[in-house]
Every structure is written in structure tokens, then in C-alpha cells.
Write an enzyme that holds these catalytic residues in place. Structure first.
Site, PDB file in Angstrom:
ATOM      1  N   SER A 165      21.899  -1.502  33.411  1.00  0.00           N
ATOM      2  CA  SER A 165      22.003  -1.472  34.735  1.00  0.00           C
ATOM      3  C   SER A 165      22.177  -2.923  35.201  1.00  0.00           C
ATOM      4  O   SER A 165      22.235  -3.011  36.457  1.00  0.00           O
ATOM      5  CB  SER A 165      20.621  -1.048  35.319  1.00  0.00           C
ATOM      6  OG  SER A 165      19.476  -1.743  34.769  1.00  0.00           O
ATOM      7  N   CYS A 175      -5.561  -3.435   2.086  1.00  0.00           N
ATOM      8  CA  CYS A 175      -5.302  -3.595   3.720  1.00  0.00           C
ATOM      9  C   CYS A 175      -6.712  -3.848   4.363  1.00  0.00           C
ATOM     10  O   CYS A 175      -7.175  -4.899   4.461  1.00  0.00           O
ATOM     11  CB  CYS A 175      -4.512  -2.484   3.989  1.00  0.00           C
ATOM     12  SG  CYS A 175      -3.566  -2.643   5.773  1.00  0.00           S
ATOM     13  N   LYS A 206      -9.124   3.131  -2.564  1.00  0.00           N
ATOM     14  CA  LYS A 206      -9.726   2.429  -1.465  1.00  0.00           C
ATOM     15  C   LYS A 206     -11.055   2.942  -0.823  1.00  0.00           C
ATOM     16  O   LYS A 206     -11.305   4.208  -0.787  1.00  0.00           O
ATOM     17  CB  LYS A 206      -8.485   2.813  -0.360  1.00  0.00           C
ATOM     18  CG  LYS A 206      -8.693   1.791   0.878  1.00  0.00           C
ATOM     19  CD  LYS A 206      -7.429   1.904   1.923  1.00  0.00           C
ATOM     20  CE  LYS A 206      -7.360   1.193   2.967  1.00  0.00           C
ATOM     21  NZ  LYS A 206      -6.004   1.190   3.862  1.00  0.00           N
ATOM     22  N   GLU A 215       0.794  -1.344   0.014  1.00  0.00           N
ATOM     23  CA  GLU A 215       0.003   0.106   0.005  1.00  0.00           C
ATOM     24  C   GLU A 215       0.988   1.133  -0.115  1.00  0.00           C
ATOM     25  O   GLU A 215       1.892   1.400   0.675  1.00  0.00           O
ATOM     26  CB  GLU A 215      -0.899  -0.080   1.312  1.00  0.00           C
ATOM     27  CG  GLU A 215      -1.872   1.063   1.426  1.00  0.00           C
ATOM     28  CD  GLU A 215      -2.835   0.937   2.485  1.00  0.00           C
ATOM     29  OE1 GLU A 215      -3.762   1.528   2.660  1.00  0.00           O
ATOM     30  OE2 GLU A 215      -2.739   0.238   3.307  1.00  0.00           O
TER      31      GLU A 215
END
EC number: 6.3.5.1
Length: 735
Positions: free
Chosen positions: A356, A174, A113, A44
């Protein structure tokens, strides 16, 4: 037998980098043609990159996309192959997210779309409009320079399909794969056999199965060939697009691409039998019946054949077993690939991590180590682009290149243990051991002198010197002393990231990595502008529970055995003095366990619970284990500190998106940052519910609940959301 070779791809696009994007598109088309494919689909918005965001509002963005398409058309790339190419298109002053179908240097059709993605991380309605006219195709006037190349003035624009002489084809984009009234239903009933889906779908832990199942179910219900293409990589933001291009036929996946990769271009092809689609559909009586009174869909006729004539030796591609990564592997590979893209595209020379020796920073270190392993592996497999990037970043000379992940880590990864008098020998030794296993350039830097200098300055200004709680100080003094240490580490980290390359006669700068997790962000259990403030954070959207599972996995599979000790150690900030009768622990400080935090986070975000509905939900889930008043105390405690600390999310380091309950403030979880932390109305309603439940006398500890409480057994009911919070810390605690 109608045989059609089709190709789909994963492309590592970069928003607004048209040179990179165009090069990848061209390469994917060339590879598809070399494989003999007659159809190629790309991701896309592949010409611009999906993540352009408000750049889509600029006329330049659409204009540059047309310029790139002109380059493709004039270069003969679409000769003999139908290409679906994603780009923004402006039609009558309205911007659409489109697939442009090209064949033989002409545009066959432009398909906008019709269902836009507008939840979670997606904001397509901000930039695009959905196409709502389904009755007919309309004429689109091509830009003049495109017309000169194609010899076309107008092309069909809208919702419809393409009818070739031997196959019919259409697209979904999509989001349309997941909608209730998906376009493919009417299209299949109109005889469309091949569906191409151009996607811009991002990674989220445990999400891939939803995508694969949707494609399987789509072709299982209607029959057909489904071609799915996706971006892959970091295209400039918090998301990692996780590829996994694939091809499905009649409910079976016949080809699957990688989910995580350092490659810029990956092309997947398959030989599919279209007669098998027709046969499959004809065997389903309900399909035949619905097709007989279908809603007609407009189409474009193209007098061209895409299928290959049958020859001996041509065998349709058979089903494959779908590859799913474990969540621990997703945490290893997704953020690793995201970090590599960020590193090479930012032109930085490496990373610096305050290490750490705890679970969070050790997880980040392991992810960087995994990245180095992936880079060396891809170089061994012949990826010249990865090799070139690694040589540039690592500043290799005279033809040298990375051959060992530890040697590569030494060049591009600094780790720094910034200890104080409150630090333990255990965390110091674990940090050193892990750094040696990964190969990082490790420094042990005591910062007590800096802390002392600041406290002396404060004492000269005010006449007072704060004390820790264990030494008789107040909570205010105790918190202030902890924050001084934390913020010094942030300042020192950035100073070293900018100057250490200079110290070692190297060019460039290093990116500072953060290591706060999603649960700490949700609770606000971090110091504003401490080491949670960095350039980027690969674990900011990963839960503590998932990180601990990752550490166990990485100790074995990444061969960093020291991570087993890290995982076994109780989480502690080590910002307060250690005494014989006192050792600072995260869960005691927070007043809740990390397991509880994960539950609160999922209920708040995924199930959209406010304080009252969360209380009601947890009363049900923890029935027989905690009384209503105990549940109420826990819920109030969580929401109190969530509200107090919400402001910290507004400045939190950009983090890799991985979790569905992330409190990330940029776009995923949009909330105010000034709350009435007393929640007077909501908490009053909870109190009323507690009184009613106590009055009714219906809250009876069940035998099963009592057994769970005694044994500390975690409940798996409610989709893994129920947890017996036995032995959790005092809800009145916290900072």
C-alpha cells in the site's frame, strides 16, 4: 591442566521431518568430532523437532525417535565422543522430554526433564510429565532393537550426573536454566564441572540478554563450564528459534554462535580448562562451606577419559565480547530467516504482498528484500544448501543461480498496489519506488470498477446506495464502504498469488503475505478478511513504534532509501475520500495513539492488568498530565474496542512471534472472544475510584507534570511504560 574440547550447535530442525532432523544431527556430530571435541550437545528434542505439539501424543513419534537414535548408534557416530541427544522417551507409560547420553555406540544415561516450560508459547505439560524422583537413578528397559545395537538391556534413567575418570558432567534442559531452584546448584556442589543445556528457545525482541545473563550468572555463582545448544529457524509454526549456541566458563562467554542464520547446521567448539573451574570454586569460601554439607546427587560411573593431555600450543579459549543485535536488526533478520524456512519447506514459488505504500506493508516488503540479500550473501559464502533451495524456488536453469538480490526478488516476489479513488499519489509513488529498490515484480491494479460493481449489485438488491461520512453518510455506511475495498484486496491478492505464476509460465504457487501489526490486532483496527488475512504475517507481533524504527534503520542499512519517506508519512488506511478539510488518519480513527496502544498492550498482557488495575496504574503514570476522568475515558475506550474486536484475533493470519504483549489467539494469549463490551462491573468500579479521587481533592497537577504536558515530553518512568498522551484523539471516536 585438564583440557577438554567441547562442542555445541544450532540446528535448523523441522517438526516431524525425521530425515532432515537426523541428517542435521549426524552432520553436527561429525563436525564436532572433526574439531576434536570430546563432548557434543544438541538442541532439545532434536530428533523430532521441538514444535511437534500434539504429535508428541502419538506413539509413532517416540518410536521414530528411537529408530533415528539406532541409526546414530549403529553408524559409529558416537565413537570417541559423548553426545547428548534430545528426544521423547516413554517410561512406564509416561512420556518424558529427555536427553540421551551416548558414547562409543552405547547409552550411558537417560536424563528426563524435571522442570517443564508451561507459560507463554510453551505447553510442555500437555505432552510430557516432569521427573520428580531425585533420590536415585532407576533402570530403563531399552527397546529390543536398541539393545541389539548397544548390547545393553537396561540403562540408568533419572536425575543425576555422569562421573568420568577425569571430569564430571550433567545436564539442564532449557527451562531449568531459569528456575529458582536450578539443578546446577546441587550438581555443582556435588562436583559437576560441565553442564550441557539442550534448549528449544524462541526469538522475542530484546530477549537474548536474559538468556546470556542467566548462563553467565550460573557459572559466576557456582563456577563451571556451561554448554548451550538451541534450535534455529522455523520448525513448522509461529516461532523462530534463534540459535545463539554458546559456551560459558566461570562467568565469561568464550564462544557464541549466530542468532539469525539460514544455515541448517552450525557447530561451535571451545577448549576449556577444568582445573580453572576447580580453582575458581576453591577460592570462594561460601562455595566450599555449602559443598561440605551438600545434598548427595546420584551418578553413573564411566571408566573413560574425556580430557586431552596437555601439549605445548594448546591454549584454552579466551572470553569473547557477546554480540547483541539492535531491535531493528532483530526485526530484519528474524522474520527474514523465518520466511525463508517457510518458503523452502512449503514448496511455494514465492511471495505476493499487497503493497500500500504505508509503514506496515513497506516493512514486510523490506523484510522480504532483506531475505533475498541474506540468501545471496550465503550463496557467496559457499552454502550449498541455500544455493540449492534458491535455485529450485527461483526456477533457475542450466546451472544458473542467484547472484544479485534484486534479480532474485524479481523471480520470487510480487508486490501489488491496489488503489482506489481514495488512494493518494504519495502512497502509489512510494510503493512503486520501494518495489524498484527491492527488485520485486510490481503491479499497479486499480480496483474501483470492482467496488462499483459490488455497490451497483447492492443497490439493485436493496434500492439503497451507501455514502461516505464526508458525503453525508452514516458511520454504518462509511464503515461498510471501507470494508468493501479492504475485502476486495484480499480476494484479489489470493487470486493473483495462485494465477500469476501460470501467467508467467512458472510452476507452483505464491504465498500471500499479511502486514497488520501487533497494535492493530490488539485494538482490532483491521477489517476481518481483508489484507490482514493472508497465508503468513512476518510483522503480526511487532509494534508500530518498533516498525517505524526498523524503517529508519532499513532505509540506511538495507539501502532502501524510499523507506525514509514511508516512515515520515502519517499512518492512514486511505479507505475514505480525501477532502481539503479531511484526510483519514489511523490514530484519529482508533481514538488512541499507537504509543498509547503499546502501553495498554504491555499493561494488559505483561503486567496482567484488567480495566481497574490498568486505570490505577495509568493514573500513577500520567499524574499531572491527565485528570482521573480523562484516564478513565481512555481505559474504557481501549477495553470497549478490545472486547468488541476480540473475535478478529481468532482468524488472524499466523504471525511470526516477536513481542511479549502479542494478543495472538492460537496459544500465546488465550482469551474468550465474546465479551460484554460494556464491562459494567469493571467500569463502575473505575467510576467510583474517579469520584473518590475527585472528592479527596488529592489530584493536583504537579509543576513537573504541567511542564511535560505543555512540552509534550514523554515520560521514561516505569521502565519506559509511562507516556504523556498529549494531543491524542477523541476517545469517543473509533470504528
Amino acid at each position: 591442566m585438564r583440557l577438554l574440547r567441547v562442542a555445541t550447535c544450532n540446528l535448523n530442525q523441522w517438526a516431524m521431518d525425521f530425515d532432515t532432523n537426523l541428517r542435521n544431527v549426524k552432520e553436527s556430530i561429525a563436525r564436532a568430532k572433526a574439531a576434536g571435541a570430546a563432548v557434543r550437545v544438541g538442541p532439545e528434542l532434536e530428533l523430532t523437532g521441538y514444535g511437534c505439539e500434539d504429535h508428541f501424543l502419538e506413539q509413532d513419534t517416540a518410536a521414530h525417535a528411537w529408530e533415528c537414535l539406532k541409526d546414530i548408534l549403529s553408524g559409529g557416530y558416537t565413537d570417541g565422543i559423548l553426545c547428548s541427544i534430545g528426544m521423547p522417551v516413554i517410561f512406564k507409560s509416561v512420556r518424558y522430554n529427555c536427553q540421551v547420553f551416548c558414547l562409543n555406540s552405547k547409552i550411558v544415561m537417560i536424563r528426563p526433564k524435571i522442570s517443564l516450560a508451561n507459560d507463554g508459547n510453551y505447553r510442555e505439560f500437555r505432552w510430557f510429565s516432569a521427573w520428580t524422583f531425585k533420590d536415585a537413578l532407576v533402570d530403563f528397559q531399552l527397546p529390543l532393537d536398541i539393545s541389539e545395537v548397544t548390547s545393553q538391556d537396561t540403562v540408568p534413567f533419572g536425575y543425576g550426573f555422569i562421573q568420568f575418570l577425569d571430569v564430571s558432567l550433567a545436564s539442564e534442559t532449557c527451562e531449568e536454566l531459569f528456575t529458582a531452584n536450578a539443578p546446577r546448584i546441587d550438581l555443582a556442589l556435588n562436583g559437576v564441572e560441565v553442564f550441557v543445556n539442550a534448549s528449544g528457545s524462541h526469538h522475542q525482541l530484546r530477549k537474548l540478554s536474559l538468556r546470556i545473563d542467566s548462563m553467565r550468572n550460573a557459572t559466576l555463582a557456582c563456577g563451571g563450564v556451561y554448554m548451550y545448544a538451541n534450535q534455529q529457524g522455523c520448525d513448522g509454526g509461529r516461532l523462530y528459534y534463534d540459535g545463539c549456541c554458546c559456551i560459558a566458563v566461570n562467568g565469561d562467554v568464550v564462544a557464541q554462535g549466530s542468532q539469525f542464520s539460514l544455515k541448517d547446521v552450525e557447530v561451535l567448539d571451545a577448549l576449556v580448562d577444568l582445573d580453572a573451574v576447580s580453582s575458581y570454586r576453591a577460592s570462594v569460601s561460601s562455595f566450599r562451606e555449602q559443598a561440605s554439607h551438600r545434598t548427595k546427587v546420584p551418578f553413573v560411573k564411566v571408566p573413560y577419559k574425556l580430557c586431552k593431555p596437555f601439549q605445548s600450543g594448546m591454549v584454552p579459549t579466551g572470553p569473547v565480547e557477546v554480540m547483541y543485535h539492535r531491535p531493528e536488526e532483530e526485526i530484519a533478520f528474524g522474520p527474514s530467516c523465518w520466511l525463508w524456512d517457510y518458503l523452502r519447506r512449503s514448496r511455494a514459488s514465492g511471495f505476493l504482498l499487497p503493497l500500500s505504500g504505508g509503514a506496515d506493508s513497506s516493512s514486510v516488503a523490506a523484510i522480504v528484500g532483506c531475505m533475498c540479500q541474506l540468501v545471496v550473501k550465503d550463496i557467496e559464502n559457499g552454502d550449498e544448501q541455500v544455493k540449492a533451495d534458491a535455485m529450485r524456488i527461483g526456477q533457475y536453469k542450466d546451472g544458473e543461480f542467484p547472484k544479485d538480490s534484486r534479480e532474485l526478488a524479481k523471480r520470487l516476489f510480487y508486490t501489488v498496489y491496489m488503489g482506489t479513488e481514495n488512494s493518494s499519489e504519495g502512497t502509489r509513488s512510494r510503493a512503486k519506488m520501494l518495489a524498484e529498490e527491492i527488485g520485486s515484480f510490481h503491479l499497479d491494479v486499480p480496483i474501483d470498477s470492482i467496488v462499483s460493481a459490488l455497490l451497483s449489485l447492492f443497490e439493485r438488491l436493496t434500492g439503497k446506495r451507501p455514502r461516505y461520512k464526508v458525503d453525508g453518510g452514516s458511520n454504518t455506511e462509511n464503515l461498510g464502504l471501507q470494508n468493501i475495498q479492504a475485502r476486495i484486496r484480499m480476494v484479489l491478492a489470493f487470486m493473483m498469488a495462485s494465477l500469476m505464476p501460470w501467467v508467467h509460465n512458472k510452476s507452483g504457487f505464491y504465498l500471500v503475505l499479511g502486514s497488520s501489526n501487533v497494535d492493530e490486532g490488539l485494538r482490532g483496527y483491521l477489517t476481518k478478511y481483508d489484507c490482514s488475512s493472508a497465508d503468513i504475517n512476518p510483522i503480526g507481533s511487532v509494534s508500530k513504534q518498533d516498525l517505524r524504527a526498523f524503517l529508519r534503520w532499513a532505509a540506511v542499512h538495507l539501502h532502501y532509501s524510499s523507506l525514509a519517506e514511508v516512515e515520515a508519512a502519517p499512518p492512514t488506511a486511505e479507505l475514505e475520500p480525501i477532502r481539503a478539510d479531511y484526510n483519514q488518519l489511523d490514530e484519529v480513527d482508533m481514538g488512541m495513539t499507537y504509543e498509547e496502544l503499546s502501553i495498554y498492550g504491555r499493561l494488559r498482557k505483561i503486567f496482567r492488568c484488567g480495566p481497574v488495575s490498568m486505570f490505577q496504574n495509568l493514573c500513577h503514570r500520567w499524574c499531572g498530565t491527565l485528570s482521573p476522568s480523562e484516564v478513565a475515558d481512555k481505559v474504557k475506550h481501549f477495553f470497549k474496542y478490545y472486547a468488541i474486536n476480540r473475535h478478529k484475533m481468532t482468524v488472524l493470519t499466523p504471525s511470526y512471534h516477536a513481542e511479549s504483549y502479542s494478543p495472538e489467539d492460537n496459544r500465546f494469549d488465550l482469551r474468550q472472544f465474546l465479551y460484554n463490551a460494556r464491562w459494567p462491573y469493571q467500569f463502575r468500579k473505575i467510576d467510583e475510584l474517579v469520584q473518590d479521587m475527585d472528592k479527596d481533592g488529592k489530584w493536583v497537577n504537579s509543576t513537573e507534570g504541567e511542564l511535560r504536558r505543555r512540552k509534550g515530553v514523554r515520560s521514561a518512568e516505569g521502565g519506559g511504560m509511562g507516556v504523556v498522551a498529549v494531543g491524542s484523539a477523541n476517545p469517543s471516536a473509533g470504528s
